[in-house]
Structures are given as C-alpha cells and as structure tokens.
Design a protein around this motif. Structure first.
Motif, mmCIF file in Angstrom:
data_model
loop_
_atom_site.group_PDB
_atom_site.id
_atom_site.type_symbol
_atom_site.label_atom_id
_atom_site.label_comp_id
_atom_site.label_asym_id
_atom_site.label_seq_id
_atom_site.Cartn_x
_atom_site.Cartn_y
_atom_site.Cartn_z
ATOM 1 N N ASN A 71 -4.437 12.170 -1.163
ATOM 2 C CA ASN A 71 -5.810 12.525 -0.822
ATOM 3 C C ASN A 71 -6.441 13.335 -1.938
ATOM 4 O OD1 ASN A 71 -5.476 11.273 1.713
ATOM 5 N ND2 ASN A 71 -4.425 13.102 2.441
ATOM 6 N N HIS A 121 -1.478 5.152 14.398
ATOM 7 C CA HIS A 121 -2.615 4.602 13.665
ATOM 8 C C HIS A 121 -2.375 3.131 13.293
ATOM 9 C CE1 HIS A 121 -5.649 4.056 10.535
ATOM 10 N NE2 HIS A 121 -4.683 3.725 9.697
ATOM 11 N N ASP A 158 0.882 -1.168 0.000
ATOM 12 C CA ASP A 158 0.000 0.000 0.000
ATOM 13 C C ASP A 158 0.916 1.213 0.000
ATOM 14 O OD1 ASP A 158 -1.397 2.230 1.237
ATOM 15 O OD2 ASP A 158 -2.904 0.848 2.024
ATOM 16 N N TYR A 176 -11.145 6.969 9.383
ATOM 17 C CA TYR A 176 -9.957 6.470 8.686
ATOM 18 C C TYR A 176 -9.601 5.059 9.179
ATOM 19 C CZ TYR A 176 -4.996 6.820 7.095
ATOM 20 O OH TYR A 176 -3.780 6.632 6.510
#
Ligand code: ARG
Length: 563
Positions: A123, A338, A118, A307
């Motif tokens: 964005n 995250h 990934d 998210y």
C-alpha cells in the motif's frame, strides 16, 4: 517416477486384464525402507478380486515378473518388491540431467496458456509489511514455477494506491507535513502523518469529514489533490523498488487500484444488468446470502467505491486482457472472506471464468510467537532486516572462508537467500517464526545449507579434469550414490506438485533432502579417485549442481559457485 510405469507394465503382463495398468499404477507404492526395494506392489486388491491369499499371489507374481529395468523382483509377505537396476537407472538419469542441463524438469503443459499472478501489492504511503514480504517471496517463486511448466506468466503488482486513506493523508500533510522530511524518508514520514491523523481525529471529529472531502476531490480529479497523491505514490514506489531490487523481483504490471477508477461505473452497471445489485440506504450491494456470505458492498451512499469494487473491476479487466487460464492472488489468509465474496459475485453474475480465480493464502510472520506488526508506528523496517541478514551472512563467510573473493556479492546472495528459503520451507499456510540466527545457519534446513552444498559440489568439479560430456557415464552401483540418484530422478515430479498445490515448500524441502543425501555421499565416497567410475561420479556431482541451482532459482534464490 517413470519406473512406476515400467513396473506396472511388467505386472500387468502377468495379470491378463484382471487389473488395468492404470489401477496397478495407482496401487504401487514407494517402500519406506531401502531393503524393501525401490517400488512395491501390494497384492490385497488383487487377492480380493481373485479370492486368493495375497501372500500366495505375491509369491507367484515375484517369480513371473521379469523386466530388464529391475535387478530383482521378490515377494515380501503380501508385497511384490522391485529393485531397480542401479547401473541402468543411474546411467539413464545422469545422462538425462546432463543433456538437458537447466531445462531438466521443464514442462510444456502450460504452453499457450496465460496465468496471472497478483502478488506483493503493498500500500502506497504505508510500510512494506512482513505480509507483503511473504506475498512477494511466494508469488515470485510461483511465477517461476509456472514458467517452468510452460505457462506465460503475467506478474501483477496490484498496488494499494487508492482509497479514503489518501484523503486522510492529504489533510494530515496540509496541517503538519514537512516536504524535506518526506523527501528524506518518505515511508516513515507519511506513516507518521497517517498515525497523527488518527490520534487527532479522535479529539477533532471534523478531521474525518475533511478527509472525506479531500478524497472526493481526488476522485473528481482535483489538480491539487492529484498532484499530492502522485507525489506520495512516486516516493513510496522509490522505496519499494529498493526492496524489489534486493530481492531480485520484477513485475510485468504495476496497475494498482487507481488504474481501475475509470472502469468502475461500467462494472457496477454490468452487475446491475445481471440483476445482482440491490440498493440499501443509498448504498449499492450484492446480496450473497445463498453463499452464506455477508453482502458485497460496491458503492457507498456518498458514491465512493471500495476495495472489492476495484478487485471486481480488475478481475474483469484481466480476463478481457489476458484470457487467463488461471488467475491467482497471493494474499494473507486474513483476506479469505474478501476473495470468497469476489468469486461469489462473479459466479452469481454467471461469469464462467470465475472458477479460474484462486486465492492462495499464507500465514503470518511471528516474532517470539506474536504477529510482527508494522502498524501504529511500530515499524520493522524491512530494508533494515534485509541489511542485517546480509551483514550476518558476511560474518559467517568471514569465519568459514576468509579468502573468498566477491565476499560482498556472495553475502548478499546468502543473506537474501536465507530470508527467502526460511519463508518458503514450510507450507505456506503455516505461520513463520522470524529468526535471523536460525535462517542464517550453514547447517540444518536453511538456504545457506543448500547453497553451501551446491558450492561444495562446484569446488569438486573445479578440481576434476573430467569434461562435461556424457559418453563416459557407465552408471553407479554403490549404496551412497543410489539415494542421490533417486532424489535427482524425482525433481521433475516435485515441480508439478509444487505447481499443483501452489506450494514452493515442496521444492525447498526437496532441496534439503537432496543436499543431505549428497553430503552423505561426499563424506563416504572418494569422488576424485581415478578408476573406471570416475566419470560417472563426476556426472553425479555435476547433476547435483544442476538440480540444486535450478531448484534454488525456482525459489528466487541465487547459488554462488564459491562460498
Ligand atoms: N494492498 C492489499 C493489502 O496490502 C493487497 C492487495 C492484494 N491483491 C488484490 N488484488 N486484492 O492488503
């Protein structure tokens, strides 16, 4: 080095089981200085076992060890130093490289395994940032390295195409948007709308609730909201694909955050079934106290997902779809928390494959010591940066080689190669100081230096009449070719290291070293001299071009034949 094996076998023969071949192999070192030979076996461990002096043992071993691959084996204090047989080794290495050509250094240990990478993942409606550039360049190289190791690679661009910011954008567009302007320069216009929204929202708080409303509409599939969203997305993607084209990067999937919308309920439901979810003030969260992490928020009280919810869903979807052996996320280190949370939630839910997820973080790009920012309208337009690099590369080429054909094509390879190499030559977790002047130099640790070395070697080959066949390779014994041979021999191990540590810098640094050794060789040896070693020297030059070109390819950089 495969010769480490030979050396340990030869030593083991003399030791009659006191140390295993494996132990010996792990003890063997590569000496710092050439006069200490190519491999060294320190005798301290052995001395302790045998309760004898290491110096004495080294002397005895040196007298006894015989192996045709070694020119000589001598004791140096407590060390046994082995000097490889240059003739034999060089013949061996050069023949291998020429026979395998660009397959040299390829492996199949990844065969029948999928690896998901990934990376890039910019964005929508926002500029492609310096961080996205790093992710793109590092991820692209890791994909090539994994492929070289035999893996089936799935390159995923996890577009940031969902979230409350689209509510804000729709509100801003409806109030101040201008279609023509957006069409002409979408990213810039959309960013300006976004910035304006935040400025105005400080004065007029009702804008925030309007934005939430529009995002809810979007989530509910409202026609108008969806159409706008699709338009923004399409325009942004057009811009991004210009950058990908320049950088020569392709993806297997553009499934971004929005793709997972329909699967989110299922994810949260599953986590409920696993007994993971608690509700606090209407929000659904996974408590991660036992991991010393803040709780992971899955769904806000207004029903909006986050998210993290989308990443959890994406991870599950990818495992189901690809049964990956590894799934890596090339994302800046500011998102470490995250990814820690993501992995911990899956671990807590006893998804056994959670351990296969790896966050591969990297540092910032700095300008004069400060983080290069693309926020608040201070956009450093990446396309502009790339075009500057190409223009500067062209100026350098005009200086050096004004008769060159395809100057524009070469300038593109050099300018872009310079940016990529500059990014990849340092360990990825360090910050990178961005300087076009530095990265475009033809000397020093730069992409153009490696490309130039490759082109120089190619031009020697053009001048020689020796055919590219291996039958005339007798081997080389001089001191200038030896470091080049040893370096070429190391290439396959460097690839494994680069893969294991997710560190393309291993390859970039290696290419600089090989280029240095080769340029020294070039400066000191008459390569085209017509004597009996001519074919071996040409084989060396050819092998250097093969390895440099393949190494650069693994970084995502092209190697022009002429520059
Ligand atoms: N779009 C995100 C950003 O720009 C990066 C996404 C990385 N990939 C992921 N699966 N979270 O910060």
């Amino acid at each position: 080095m495969k010769y480490v094996n030979d050396f340990s076998v030869a030593i083991a023969e003399q030791l009659e089981g006191v140390l295993s071949e494996e132990d010996i192999k792990s003890i063997i070192e590569v000496p710092k200085f050439d006069q200490q030979g190519d491999l060294a076996f320190p005798c301290f461990v052995l001395a302790k076992k045998l309760k004898r002096s290491p110096v004495e043992i080294a002397q005895q071993l040196a007298d006894q060890v015989h192996y045709p691959g070694f020119e000589k084996v001598v004791a140096d204090g407590p060390y046994v130093n082995g000097f490889l047989n240059k003739q034999m080794v060089s013949r061996d290495v050069l023949t291998t490289v020429m026979t395998q050509d660009e397959e040299y250094g390829s492996y199949d240990f990844g065969k029948d395994h999928n690896i998901v990478i990934d990376f890039s993942s910019p964005n929508i409606a926002k500029p492609f940032s310096m961080g996205h550039l790093r992710s793109t360049v590092i991820g692209n190289s890791l994909a090539k390295i994994a492929d070289k190791c035999g893996y089936s690679v799935v390159k995923v661009n996890h577009l940031g195409d969902w979230g409350t910011q689209f509510g804000k954008l729709i509100v801003a567009y409806k109030l101040w948007g201008d279609d023509d302007k957006i069409q002409a320069d979408p990213i810039k216009e959309l960013l300006e709308l976004y910035v304006k929204f935040h400025e105005e929202a400080e004065k007029y708080h009702e804008l925030e609730s309007k934005a939430r409303e529009w995002f809810s509409k979007l989530e509910a599939g409202d026609k108008e909201a969806l159409n706008l969203w699709e338009w923004f997305k399409g325009e942004s993607l057009k811009e991004f694909s210009k950058i990908y084209q320049l950088l020569n990067v392709e993806f297997d999937s553009y499934q971004g955050e929005a793709f997972y919308n329909d699967l989110m309920d299922e994810t949260i439901e599953k986590l409920h079934q696993n007994g993971l979810v608690t509700t606090s003030e209407g929000a659904e969260v996974v408590n991660l106290d036992e991991y010393q992490l803040p709780p992971c928020l899955l769904r806000k009280s207004d029903g909006a997902t986050l998210y993290a919810t989308r990443d959890l869903t994406a991870a599950m979807y990818r495992y189901k779809t690809y049964q990956f052996e590894k799934s890596i996320y090339v994302v800046g280190h500011e998102q470490s928390l995250h990814f820690n949370q993501l992995k911990s939630v899956l671990e807590k839910g006893e998804y056994s494959w959670a351990e296969k997820l790896t966050h591969v973080p990297f540092g910032f790009i700095l300008k004069d010591g400060k983080k290069m920012s693309t926020r608040k309208g201070k956009v450093v337009l990446l396309e502009q940066v790339i075009e500057d690099a190409i223009r500067m590369a062209k100026e350098n080429i005009e200086d050096k080689n004004s008769n060159l054909q395809d100057k524009d094509e070469v300038a593109k390879m050099v300018g872009i190669g310079a940016i990529i190499f500059h990014d990849l030559k340092n360990e990825r977790t360090s910050n990178v100081e961005f300087s076009l002047d530095d990265m475009l130099r033809f000397e020093g640790s730069t992409g153009p230096y490696v490309q130039y070395t490759h082109a120089r070697a190619k031009s020697i080959l053009r001048k020689s009449e020796v055919k590219s066949d291996t039958s005339g390779i007798e081997g080389l014994t001089d001191d200038y070719s030896w470091p080049v041979i040893k370096s070429i021999e190391k290439f396959p191990q460097i690839i494994v290291k680069a893969f294991e540590y997710y560190e393309p810098s291993q390859i970039a640094k290696y290419l600089i070293d090989l280029s240095r050794d080769f340029n020294k060789y070039y400066a000191n040896v008459k390569i085209l001299n017509d004597d009996e070693q001519l074919e071996s020297r040409i084989a060396l030059v050819r092998s250097v071009t093969i390895v440099l070109k393949e190494g650069l390819r693994l970084l995502g950089i092209k190697a022009p034949d002429n520059m």
